[in-house]
Design an enzyme around this catalytic site. Structure first.
Site, PDB file in Angstrom:
ATOM      1  N   ASN A 291       0.852  -1.195   0.000  1.00 34.86           N
ATOM      2  CA  ASN A 291       0.000   0.000   0.000  1.00 34.86           C
ATOM      3  C   ASN A 291       0.885   1.241   0.000  1.00 34.86           C
ATOM      4  O   ASN A 291       2.113   1.132  -0.055  1.00 34.86           O
ATOM      5  CB  ASN A 291      -0.943  -0.024   1.214  1.00 34.86           C
TER       6      ASN A 291
ATOM      7  N   LYS B 213     -14.230  -0.232  16.451  1.00 38.28           N
ATOM      8  CA  LYS B 213     -12.925  -0.913  16.409  1.00 38.28           C
ATOM      9  C   LYS B 213     -12.267  -0.908  17.797  1.00 38.28           C
ATOM     10  O   LYS B 213     -11.706  -1.907  18.244  1.00 38.28           O
ATOM     11  CB  LYS B 213     -12.036  -0.172  15.400  1.00 38.28           C
TER      12      LYS B 213
END
Ligand SMILES: Cc1cc2nc3c(=O)[nH]c(=O)nc-3n(C[C@H](O)[C@H](O)[C@H](O)COP(=O)(O)O)c2cc1C
Length: 395
Positions: free
Chosen positions: A209, A338
């Protein structure tokens, strides 16, 4: 960064003396009050006027000089100093300091100084390795001086070996480590993961990435400057790691997970800023992904290990765990979910749709989310964001 700090630089009779002009200039730019004391022999190598011009302070050489524009007694500087660096330190001045000799302005002032004292020896390699000089350095260590190991290389005298003074930028880092910030993370072990991971498809290609590691490296440096013992677990990046940090280089998510798991138990704070690739090829065997009759074969993917969930599930009492989240929508709700699901103490959330946030930039726009609240910070340099994250953790 150094506003209100008094830095005293002691310069002795070595060819490396001229390099201290760059150090003095860098310190002034950071806001320090810089005072240079030279030995008389040092003035053969660089003129005191250079330092006076750069620092706007009188450069002291002679203990009995009364030509001062303001009232300075010979120990006044010693009292004001936040840090004292002798660089380059000649064999002669090292010997004098080790034995309490105070026969000039530099050696007199250093004997009176109670602040942290750094010594950067610079000399011919035979002088440096001489047991007399080595014994003197040991004596200085015994009395609390920190010795900056000279670099090895080609020396001005034509010899090659140890004895070269490190570059001014390196000396600056030693000073910053001592006085740039309050050491509120003293004694804390901090692990930071940074950069991308690379998941090999075959010996040539990989999945990765756009992470550059800038945010994680900024946190590692900030934690080091605040006194922490820092381990930086880094994927492949193109930036220099900060000094005084233990760097472990890895490539894949699996390698990162192995390192993190082996060290997690001994850490007080763990900050997972790495952009671990979520997927890796399940069919790594090269022949499976080669083009067949001009058509690309599909790569099967499998999920990489969720390192943050492992850390949350294995959190030891008192340990602080911080993760990052990159969202394009519903940033707050997704990040809060999260935080809970992964059992971590803080999520640093990036909204990738915001200008100046995310990968590659020198700035970031983040929201710090804990169980109690969510605080959105304005656009800041990544160095300032790093400080804000640590402020929140210390709080
Ligand atoms: C060109 C030249 C370069 C020198 N470089 C060094 C050096 O790097 N380190 C050192 O310890 N002495 C060096 N010396 C010797 C010192 O200048 C000498 O020992 C002097 O007495 C040191 O004085 P001070 O310690 O009061 O500054 C050099 C001498 C000359 C002429």
């Amino acid at each position: 960064m150094l506003k209100g700090k008094c830095v005293v630089l002691g310069v002795t009779g070595s060819i490396a003396a001229y390099k201290i002009a760059n150090l003095a200039s860098a310190l002034v730019k950071l806001g320090a009050d810089v005072n240079v004391i030279m030995t008389k022999n040092a003035t053969n190598f660089i003129n005191p006027i250079t330092f006076e011009t750069l620092t706007s302070n009188k450069c002291l050489v002679d203990t009995f000089d009364r030509d001062f524009q303001f009232n300075v007694e010979h120990v006044a500087l010693a009292k004001r100093a936040d840090i004292f660096m002798v660089a380059p330190a000649s064999a002669n001045v090292i010997g004098k300091m080790a034995h309490g000799i105070a026969d000039d302005m530099l050696t007199t002032t250093i004997l009176a100084a109670k602040c942290k004292k750094l010594v950067s020896p610079a000399m011919n390699t035979n002088m440096f390795t001489n047991p007399i000089v080595q014994d003197n350095l040991e004596t200085l260590k015994k009395y609390g001086f920190e010795i900056i190991q000279p670099a090895s290389g080609y020396l001005a005298c034509g010899d090659t070996g140890a004895g070269k003074m490190p570059e001014p930028e390196v000396l600056l880092q030693y000073i910053l480590k001592e006085i740039a910030f309050e050491h509120d993370l003293n004694g804390k072990k901090v692990m930071i993961t940074a950069g991308p991971t690379q998941e090999a498809i075959d010996p040539v290609r990989y999945i990765s990435n756009h992470s550059t590691g800038k945010m994680g490296y900024a946190i590692a440096r900030a934690a080091m400057l605040r006194g922490a013992e820092v381990t930086l677990v880094s994927g492949p990046v193109a930036i220099e790691p900060p000094m005084f940090v233990d760097v472990v280089n890895i490539k894949s998510a699996a390698e990162m997970a192995d390192v993190v798991k082996s060290k997690a138990g001994e850490m007080d704070i763990i900050i997972k800023s790495a952009a671990v690739a979520d997927y890796r090829p399940a069919n790594v065997a090269a022949e499976k992904i080669k083009k067949k009759d001009g058509e690309a074969a599909a790569i099967e993917l499998e999920r990489t290990e969720d390192i943050l969930s492992f850390l949350g599930a294995n959190k030891k009492p008192g340990q602080f765990i911080c993760g990052f989240s990159m969202e394009t929508e519903n940033m707050l709700e997704n990040s809060k979910a999260k935080l809970k699901k992964k059992n971590v103490d803080m999520i640093v959330a990036n909204n990738l749709r915001t200008a100046g946030a995310g990968f590659g930039t020198d700035t970031n726009v983040v929201t710090l989310i804990t169980a109690e609240n969510a605080r959105e910070l304005p656009i800041m340099s990544k160095d300032d964001v790093a400080q804000a994250i640590l402020d929140e953790i210390v709080k």
